[in-house]
Structure formats: C-alpha cells, structure tokens
Motif scaffolding. Structure first.
Motif, PDB file in Angstrom:
ATOM      1  N   THR A  11       0.814  -1.207   0.000  1.00  0.00           N
ATOM      2  CA  THR A  11       0.000   0.000   0.000  1.00  0.00           C
ATOM      3  C   THR A  11       0.850   1.260   0.000  1.00  0.00           C
ATOM      4  O   THR A  11       0.585   2.191  -0.743  1.00  0.00           O
ATOM      5  N   SER A  21      -6.605   8.259  -6.342  1.00  0.00           N
ATOM      6  CA  SER A  21      -7.327   7.014  -6.141  1.00  0.00           C
ATOM      7  C   SER A  21      -8.773   7.262  -6.546  1.00  0.00           C
ATOM      8  O   SER A  21      -9.218   8.403  -6.650  1.00  0.00           O
ATOM      9  N   LEU A  24     -14.144   2.401  -5.484  1.00  0.00           N
ATOM     10  CA  LEU A  24     -14.368   1.107  -6.120  1.00  0.00           C
ATOM     11  C   LEU A  24     -15.632   1.136  -6.977  1.00  0.00           C
ATOM     12  O   LEU A  24     -15.694   0.519  -8.039  1.00  0.00           O
ATOM     13  N   ALA A  33      -7.816  -4.008  -9.571  1.00  0.00           N
ATOM     14  CA  ALA A  33      -7.455  -2.891  -8.699  1.00  0.00           C
ATOM     15  C   ALA A  33      -6.833  -3.391  -7.410  1.00  0.00           C
ATOM     16  O   ALA A  33      -6.922  -4.572  -7.077  1.00  0.00           O
ATOM     17  N   THR A  34      -6.210  -2.453  -6.697  1.00  0.00           N
ATOM     18  CA  THR A  34      -5.652  -2.710  -5.375  1.00  0.00           C
ATOM     19  C   THR A  34      -6.299  -1.746  -4.398  1.00  0.00           C
ATOM     20  O   THR A  34      -6.379  -0.544  -4.670  1.00  0.00           O
ATOM     21  N   VAL A  35      -6.756  -2.266  -3.278  1.00  0.00           N
ATOM     22  CA  VAL A  35      -7.391  -1.426  -2.253  1.00  0.00           C
ATOM     23  C   VAL A  35      -6.314  -0.541  -1.615  1.00  0.00           C
ATOM     24  O   VAL A  35      -5.270  -1.029  -1.186  1.00  0.00           O
ATOM     25  N   SER A  60      -5.721  -7.245  -3.592  1.00  0.00           N
ATOM     26  CA  SER A  60      -5.990  -7.159  -5.029  1.00  0.00           C
ATOM     27  C   SER A  60      -7.388  -7.698  -5.291  1.00  0.00           C
ATOM     28  O   SER A  60      -7.813  -8.672  -4.671  1.00  0.00           O
ATOM     29  N   CYS A  74     -11.908 -11.322  -4.766  1.00  0.00           N
ATOM     30  CA  CYS A  74     -10.768 -10.995  -3.917  1.00  0.00           C
ATOM     31  C   CYS A  74     -10.186 -12.326  -3.462  1.00  0.00           C
ATOM     32  O   CYS A  74     -10.897 -13.127  -2.834  1.00  0.00           O
ATOM     33  N   VAL A  91      -9.496   2.747  -4.252  1.00  0.00           N
ATOM     34  CA  VAL A  91      -8.636   1.776  -4.935  1.00  0.00           C
ATOM     35  C   VAL A  91      -7.748   2.460  -5.967  1.00  0.00           C
ATOM     36  O   VAL A  91      -8.006   3.590  -6.382  1.00  0.00           O
ATOM     37  N   HIS A  92      -6.726   1.748  -6.370  1.00  0.00           N
ATOM     38  CA  HIS A  92      -5.881   2.131  -7.499  1.00  0.00           C
ATOM     39  C   HIS A  92      -6.183   1.122  -8.594  1.00  0.00           C
ATOM     40  O   HIS A  92      -6.080  -0.088  -8.378  1.00  0.00           O
ATOM     41  N   CYS A  93      -6.600   1.608  -9.768  1.00  0.00           N
ATOM     42  CA  CYS A  93      -6.924   0.710 -10.877  1.00  0.00           C
ATOM     43  C   CYS A  93      -5.611   0.240 -11.501  1.00  0.00           C
ATOM     44  O   CYS A  93      -4.924   0.992 -12.186  1.00  0.00           O
TER      45      CYS A  93
END
Length: 108
Positions: A11, A21, A24, A33-35, A60, A74, A91-93
């Motif tokens: 993170t 960011s 979601l 994506a990553t939380v 992820s 998930c 999240v990050h896409c």
C-alpha cells in the motif's frame, strides 16, 4: 477493536507511485485494482465485515460485475457489495478492462 491503521506492505509503495485514487464503485467490469484505503466515515462494523472478506488495504481484486450490487473477486472468493459499500473503498486501478483500453486507443 478494529485497527484502521492496518496496511499491507504494498500500500505505501502504491500511494507513492499514484497519488490519485478512485472509489471502487467507479470501476467497470473486468478492471483489476488494489485497495488503498477504507474511508474513515465507514462504520466500524462495516470495516470489520470488509476485513473478514479480505478487503483491506493492499488487497488485489477484480470487478466481475459493475452496478448495484457490484460483484468482485478478492483472492479466491467472490463478494457482492452495494454501491454505498463500494463508494467507501478507495482503490488504485492496476489494469483497466480490455474494453476500456481499446476505447482509449480508438477515441481521439
């Protein structure tokens, strides 16, 4: 007691690489994506429910179906989230869906 400061090791690196960011709920079917974070306004019981599902910073996920409810994968599990729940998860896409990538190439 819920530890809201828990963070997966990836993170910190992600937040340095991409300061932006998105919620979601804004992602489309097929997006990976990553939380990054769970909003502070999210009730503790909901944070605990999300954590029990593995939806914690650094996790992820892949959007299997967008909309309300939204279906995400998930790890090896699939979870349905309401739009309200998804809006509280930043999240990050990591990888947009193929359709989104093709539209970006074809549209001026």
């Amino acid at each position: 007691s819920i530890n809201r400061n828990y963070s997966h090791p990836r993170t910190a690196a992600l937040s340095r690489e991409t300061p932006l960011s998105v919620a979601l709920s804004k992602l489309h079917q097929g997006d990976a994506a990553t939380v990054l974070d769970i909003d502070d306004a999210t009730p503790a019981a909901q944070v605990a429910r999300l954590a029990a599902r593995g939806l914690v910073p650094g996790a992820s996920l892949v959007v299997l179906r967008a909309g309300d409810p939204m279906l995400v994968r998930c790890d090896d599990s699939r979870w349905a989230l309401t739009r309200a729940d998804a809006e509280g998860i930043q999240v990050h896409c990591d990888k947009p869906s193929l359709g989104r990538r093709l539209r970006a190439l074809l549209l001026p």
